[in-house]
Scaffold this motif. Structure first.
Motif, PDB file in Angstrom:
ATOM      1  N   ALA A 298       0.859  -1.197   0.000  1.00  0.00           N
ATOM      2  CA  ALA A 298       0.000   0.000   0.000  1.00  0.00           C
ATOM      3  C   ALA A 298       0.891   1.241   0.000  1.00  0.00           C
ATOM      4  N   GLY A 299       0.455   2.267  -0.661  1.00  0.00           N
ATOM      5  CA  GLY A 299       1.222   3.506  -0.713  1.00  0.00           C
ATOM      6  C   GLY A 299       2.234   3.542  -1.837  1.00  0.00           C
ATOM      7  N   ARG A 300       2.291   2.497  -2.614  1.00  0.00           N
ATOM      8  CA  ARG A 300       3.201   2.466  -3.767  1.00  0.00           C
ATOM      9  C   ARG A 300       2.394   2.658  -5.043  1.00  0.00           C
ATOM     10  N   LEU A 301       3.070   3.080  -6.070  1.00  0.00           N
ATOM     11  CA  LEU A 301       2.408   3.206  -7.366  1.00  0.00           C
ATOM     12  C   LEU A 301       2.034   1.821  -7.877  1.00  0.00           C
ATOM     13  N   PRO A 302       0.925   1.716  -8.581  1.00  0.00           N
ATOM     14  CA  PRO A 302       0.579   0.406  -9.150  1.00  0.00           C
ATOM     15  C   PRO A 302       1.585   0.016 -10.232  1.00  0.00           C
ATOM     16  N   ASP A 303       1.625  -1.251 -10.570  1.00  0.00           N
ATOM     17  CA  ASP A 303       2.550  -1.736 -11.593  1.00  0.00           C
ATOM     18  C   ASP A 303       2.231  -1.079 -12.935  1.00  0.00           C
ATOM     19  N   PRO A 304       3.266  -0.725 -13.696  1.00  0.00           N
ATOM     20  CA  PRO A 304       3.011  -0.174 -15.032  1.00  0.00           C
ATOM     21  C   PRO A 304       2.510  -1.273 -15.956  1.00  0.00           C
ATOM     22  N   GLU A 305       1.813  -0.859 -17.010  1.00  0.00           N
ATOM     23  CA  GLU A 305       1.276  -1.817 -17.974  1.00  0.00           C
ATOM     24  C   GLU A 305       1.935  -1.582 -19.329  1.00  0.00           C
ATOM     25  N   LEU A 306       2.376  -2.642 -19.947  1.00  0.00           N
ATOM     26  CA  LEU A 306       2.992  -2.586 -21.262  1.00  0.00           C
ATOM     27  C   LEU A 306       2.016  -3.213 -22.251  1.00  0.00           C
ATOM     28  N   THR A 307       1.712  -2.531 -23.307  1.00  0.00           N
ATOM     29  CA  THR A 307       0.800  -3.071 -24.313  1.00  0.00           C
ATOM     30  C   THR A 307       1.505  -3.091 -25.660  1.00  0.00           C
ATOM     31  N   ALA A 308       1.191  -4.078 -26.448  1.00  0.00           N
ATOM     32  CA  ALA A 308       1.737  -4.183 -27.806  1.00  0.00           C
ATOM     33  C   ALA A 308       0.597  -4.561 -28.730  1.00  0.00           C
ATOM     34  N   ARG A 309       0.597  -3.933 -29.900  1.00  0.00           N
ATOM     35  CA  ARG A 309      -0.457  -4.211 -30.875  1.00  0.00           C
ATOM     36  C   ARG A 309       0.157  -4.213 -32.267  1.00  0.00           C
ATOM     37  N   LEU A 310      -0.216  -5.188 -33.033  1.00  0.00           N
ATOM     38  CA  LEU A 310       0.259  -5.310 -34.407  1.00  0.00           C
ATOM     39  C   LEU A 310      -0.976  -5.243 -35.300  1.00  0.00           C
ATOM     40  N   ALA A 311      -0.989  -4.320 -36.216  1.00  0.00           N
ATOM     41  CA  ALA A 311      -2.156  -4.147 -37.080  1.00  0.00           C
ATOM     42  C   ALA A 311      -1.703  -4.037 -38.526  1.00  0.00           C
ATOM     43  N   ALA A 312      -2.492  -4.593 -39.404  1.00  0.00           N
ATOM     44  CA  ALA A 312      -2.215  -4.516 -40.840  1.00  0.00           C
ATOM     45  C   ALA A 312      -3.041  -3.381 -41.436  1.00  0.00           C
ATOM     46  N   VAL A 313      -2.371  -2.477 -42.098  1.00  0.00           N
ATOM     47  CA  VAL A 313      -3.077  -1.364 -42.728  1.00  0.00           C
ATOM     48  C   VAL A 313      -2.676  -1.364 -44.199  1.00  0.00           C
ATOM     49  N   PRO A 314      -3.485  -1.401 -45.136  1.00  0.00           N
ATOM     50  CA  PRO A 314      -4.926  -1.631 -45.094  1.00  0.00           C
ATOM     51  C   PRO A 314      -5.224  -3.093 -44.820  1.00  0.00           C
ATOM     52  N   LEU A 315      -6.461  -3.378 -44.461  1.00  0.00           N
ATOM     53  CA  LEU A 315      -6.868  -4.722 -44.074  1.00  0.00           C
ATOM     54  C   LEU A 315      -6.822  -5.704 -45.232  1.00  0.00           C
ATOM     55  N   SER A 316      -6.920  -5.224 -46.458  1.00  0.00           N
ATOM     56  CA  SER A 316      -6.954  -6.113 -47.617  1.00  0.00           C
ATOM     57  C   SER A 316      -5.596  -6.755 -47.896  1.00  0.00           C
ATOM     58  N   SER A 317      -4.492  -6.122 -47.549  1.00  0.00           N
ATOM     59  CA  SER A 317      -3.181  -6.720 -47.792  1.00  0.00           C
ATOM     60  C   SER A 317      -2.402  -6.761 -46.474  1.00  0.00           C
ATOM     61  N   PRO A 318      -2.462  -7.892 -45.794  1.00  0.00           N
ATOM     62  CA  PRO A 318      -1.836  -7.975 -44.475  1.00  0.00           C
ATOM     63  C   PRO A 318      -0.314  -7.895 -44.513  1.00  0.00           C
ATOM     64  N   ARG A 319       0.354  -8.189 -45.650  1.00  0.00           N
ATOM     65  CA  ARG A 319       1.807  -8.216 -45.650  1.00  0.00           C
ATOM     66  C   ARG A 319       2.403  -6.823 -45.864  1.00  0.00           C
ATOM     67  N   THR A 320       1.707  -5.984 -46.431  1.00  0.00           N
ATOM     68  CA  THR A 320       2.252  -4.650 -46.654  1.00  0.00           C
ATOM     69  C   THR A 320       1.594  -3.665 -45.712  1.00  0.00           C
ATOM     70  N   GLY A 321       2.316  -2.734 -45.263  1.00  0.00           N
ATOM     71  CA  GLY A 321       1.770  -1.684 -44.424  1.00  0.00           C
ATOM     72  C   GLY A 321       1.468  -2.112 -43.003  1.00  0.00           C
ATOM     73  N   GLN A 322       2.257  -3.034 -42.455  1.00  0.00           N
ATOM     74  CA  GLN A 322       2.018  -3.424 -41.065  1.00  0.00           C
ATOM     75  C   GLN A 322       2.408  -2.301 -40.137  1.00  0.00           C
ATOM     76  N   GLU A 323       1.628  -2.147 -39.127  1.00  0.00           N
ATOM     77  CA  GLU A 323       1.871  -1.101 -38.152  1.00  0.00           C
ATOM     78  C   GLU A 323       1.993  -1.747 -36.768  1.00  0.00           C
ATOM     79  N   THR A 324       3.036  -1.396 -36.039  1.00  0.00           N
ATOM     80  CA  THR A 324       3.237  -1.920 -34.697  1.00  0.00           C
ATOM     81  C   THR A 324       3.104  -0.766 -33.714  1.00  0.00           C
ATOM     82  N   LEU A 325       2.331  -1.033 -32.698  1.00  0.00           N
ATOM     83  CA  LEU A 325       2.116  -0.004 -31.689  1.00  0.00           C
ATOM     84  C   LEU A 325       2.506  -0.576 -30.330  1.00  0.00           C
ATOM     85  N   LEU A 326       3.451   0.072 -29.665  1.00  0.00           N
ATOM     86  CA  LEU A 326       3.849  -0.310 -28.324  1.00  0.00           C
ATOM     87  C   LEU A 326       3.446   0.806 -27.380  1.00  0.00           C
ATOM     88  N   GLY A 327       3.012   0.433 -26.204  1.00  0.00           N
ATOM     89  CA  GLY A 327       2.607   1.455 -25.246  1.00  0.00           C
ATOM     90  C   GLY A 327       2.987   1.075 -23.829  1.00  0.00           C
TER      91      GLY A 327
END
Length: 190
Positions: free
Chosen positions: A87-116
């Motif tokens: 108690a009295g400490r900051l909560p644990d940080p959260e790390l998120t990762a997301r991989l998305a294909a842009v545009p959806l029609s061609s998953p191999r080109t235009g991949q976008e990775t989002l880390l947070g």
């Protein structure tokens, strides 16, 4: 102060009485009577002593060590102490990762990775309040556990006193029976 010592049959009764609630006491006495009822091979006049005895302090120690309520209370206190430690400490940080294909029609080109990375930061003074709250909960649990210990001790002392009185009454009745037998023998000799 030295406390009296009880015979084994009465020791069991004290332990059984101390470990049950008042509504279960009558059931306990009937089971203790059944347990120590004389069998055809036993001498009903014999004292059930097997070299065992139980002092008040030993009965208290046994009751405290074997009480499920006190064990549960101690476990709750330990758990609360662990919560208080964080108690009295900051909560644990959260790390998120997301991989998305842009545009959806061609998953191999235009991949976008989002880390947070996110960290919750409480408002001013909330960490101290959280620690104070957990400390208050711990103190409440400790007071409740001490109350359970006192309640068990009071119940056991009452059971011990009752059992000791019953044991003394048993010895007095045995003495009276022996005196009556001697008086009868004297009357027959005249």
């Amino acid at each position: 102060m030295k406390h009296p010592i009880l015979s084994p049959s009465l020791c069991l009764a004290v332990c059984l009485m101390a470990s049950c609630s008042s509504s279960e006491t009558s059931k306990t006495f009937s089971s203790a009577k059944e347990l120590f009822a004389p069998t055809p091979t036993m001498n009903p006049d014999s004292d059930f002593r097997i070299g065992l005895s139980l002092s008040l302090q030993e009965a208290l120690d046994l009751a405290m060590a074997n009480s499920p309520e006190i064990g549960a209370a101690e476990f709750q206190i330990q758990a609360q102490q662990e919560r208080l430690a964080v108690a009295g400490r900051l909560p644990d940080p959260e790390l998120t990762a997301r991989l998305a294909a842009v545009p959806l029609s061609s998953p191999r080109t235009g991949q976008e990775t989002l880390l947070g990375l996110s960290q919750a930061i409480p408002l001013s003074g909330q960490l101290e309040k959280s620690a104070d709250l957990e400390q208050a909960r711990l103190e409440t649990l400790q007071i409740a556990a001490a109350g359970k210990v006192r309640e068990l001790e009071a119940h056991l002392r009452g059971a011990f006193a009752t059992t000791l009185a019953l044991q003394n009454a048993q010895h007095l009745q045995k003495s009276r029976a022996e005196i009556a037998q001697v008086a009868e023998d004297l009357m027959q000799q005249r």
